[in-house]
Each structure stands twice: as structure tokens, then as C-alpha cells.
Design a protein around this motif. Sequence first.
Motif, PDB file in Angstrom:
ATOM      1  N   ALA A  12     -38.034 -53.812  -0.474  1.00 38.36           N
ATOM      2  CA  ALA A  12     -36.659 -53.853  -0.983  1.00 38.36           C
ATOM      3  C   ALA A  12     -36.630 -54.842  -2.148  1.00 38.36           C
ATOM      4  N   PRO A  13     -35.659 -54.682  -3.051  1.00 37.16           N
ATOM      5  CA  PRO A  13     -35.550 -55.611  -4.189  1.00 37.16           C
ATOM      6  C   PRO A  13     -35.270 -57.046  -3.734  1.00 37.16           C
ATOM      7  N   ALA A  14     -35.783 -58.000  -4.502  1.00 39.21           N
ATOM      8  CA  ALA A  14     -35.645 -59.421  -4.160  1.00 39.21           C
ATOM      9  C   ALA A  14     -34.183 -59.837  -4.020  1.00 39.21           C
ATOM     10  N   LYS A  15     -33.304 -59.308  -4.863  1.00 39.26           N
ATOM     11  CA  LYS A  15     -31.888 -59.684  -4.782  1.00 39.26           C
ATOM     12  C   LYS A  15     -31.288 -59.293  -3.433  1.00 39.26           C
ATOM     13  N   GLU A  16     -31.671 -58.119  -2.925  1.00 42.01           N
ATOM     14  CA  GLU A  16     -31.157 -57.681  -1.628  1.00 42.01           C
ATOM     15  C   GLU A  16     -31.692 -58.549  -0.494  1.00 42.01           C
ATOM     16  N   GLU A  74     -31.466 -71.168  -6.313  1.00 46.21           N
ATOM     17  CA  GLU A  74     -31.869 -70.549  -7.574  1.00 46.21           C
ATOM     18  C   GLU A  74     -31.924 -69.039  -7.341  1.00 46.21           C
ATOM     19  N   TYR A  75     -30.821 -68.372  -7.654  1.00 47.96           N
ATOM     20  CA  TYR A  75     -30.675 -66.939  -7.387  1.00 47.96           C
ATOM     21  C   TYR A  75     -31.537 -66.115  -8.321  1.00 47.96           C
ATOM     22  N   PRO A  76     -32.294 -65.156  -7.855  1.00 50.80           N
ATOM     23  CA  PRO A  76     -32.596 -64.739  -6.487  1.00 50.80           C
ATOM     24  C   PRO A  76     -33.985 -65.183  -6.040  1.00 50.80           C
ATOM     25  N   ASN A  77     -34.413 -66.357  -6.495  1.00 55.11           N
ATOM     26  CA  ASN A  77     -35.789 -66.803  -6.255  1.00 55.11           C
ATOM     27  C   ASN A  77     -35.988 -67.695  -5.033  1.00 55.11           C
ATOM     28  N   ASN A  78     -35.028 -68.582  -4.762  1.00 55.17           N
ATOM     29  CA  ASN A  78     -35.208 -69.487  -3.626  1.00 55.17           C
ATOM     30  C   ASN A  78     -33.902 -70.188  -3.282  1.00 55.17           C
ATOM     31  N   GLY A 103     -41.881 -54.308  -3.587  1.00 59.33           N
ATOM     32  CA  GLY A 103     -40.613 -54.896  -3.168  1.00 59.33           C
ATOM     33  C   GLY A 103     -40.586 -56.399  -3.304  1.00 59.33           C
ATOM     34  N   THR A 104     -40.603 -57.085  -2.151  1.00 58.63           N
ATOM     35  CA  THR A 104     -40.438 -58.536  -2.140  1.00 58.63           C
ATOM     36  C   THR A 104     -41.356 -59.177  -1.100  1.00 58.63           C
TER      37      THR A 104
END
Length: 154
Positions: A12-16, A74-78, A103-104
Motif C-alpha cells: 500500500a502507499p506510504a501515505k495510507e 514528518e508526513y508521510p515519512n515518520n 508499497g511501503t
Amino acid sequence: MTTIYIKTKINAPAKEVFDLSRDIDFHMYSAKKTNEKAISGTTSGLIGFDETVTWRGKHFGVYLTHQSKITRFEYPNNFTDEMVTGYFKSFKHQHFFHKTISGTEMIDILEYETPYSIFGALFNITILKRHLTHFLTSRNRAIRLHLETKNREV
């Protein structure tokens, strides 16, 4: 200091993945075995930087409370949550999200210290570390299953 390191691959995408990982309602759903409830602070929806949540859940047969605050975001990293009040001497949970081809890759780094000197250390070695590892692994599995099932339906 004890460190638990868990790596979870999610299609799935990291933002999700990032958003579901900070979703208070989903946390309560995924932690239903311990009857986790958000009782103050941010009690629903997505928690963000500098916000707190107080959890009440049943662990080891008793209800315990734990208040944490988002100290890094720190959106969407951590993002990082740290204990404000609770039963640990210290508790810091870092969440990292790396984009991959499929995905992630989600990485949890949980660092904590137990109180009560040698008794806390023995409890940690015999029970607590395994309990927390299982708790995080189960939660990550719920995130993965929810997002991968959702993305298949699209």
C-alpha cells in the motif's frame, strides 16, 4: 534500555500506511484484545504533532493507563510518540515509512526502560518484551491486512 525493532512490508502507499498507523479509531479496533480505549486528549481520528492521547487497556489482567505525545512528525515519512505518564521509566516509539517498489516498508523502533530495578528487569526479560513485541506485531498485521484488502477491492 530495551529496544524492539520490527519491520513490516505492506503493499500500500506510504501515505495510507502512515495515516492508518496514527488513526486512533483503528488502534482501538486493532487492539480490541486488550480493550484499548482512548480516554483523553485526541480520542478519535488522526493524531498529529504535539497532540497527546491517553490510553486505557487491560494488560496482565489489570487496566493500565498510558499517555503519550507526538514529539516528531514528518508526513508521510515518520513520527514519534513518547510517554508523558505511565508505568515505564521511559518509552519512545519511532515509526518510519519507506516507499518500496511494491508499497511501503514500515519500521517500528520501540525503546523503553522499566522501573523497579532488578524486579523490573526480570519482568521485562520473562514477560514484558515478548508481550510488547506480540502487541506491535499484531497491530502491524492488522494494518497490513486492512490496507492490502482495501487496495484489492479498488
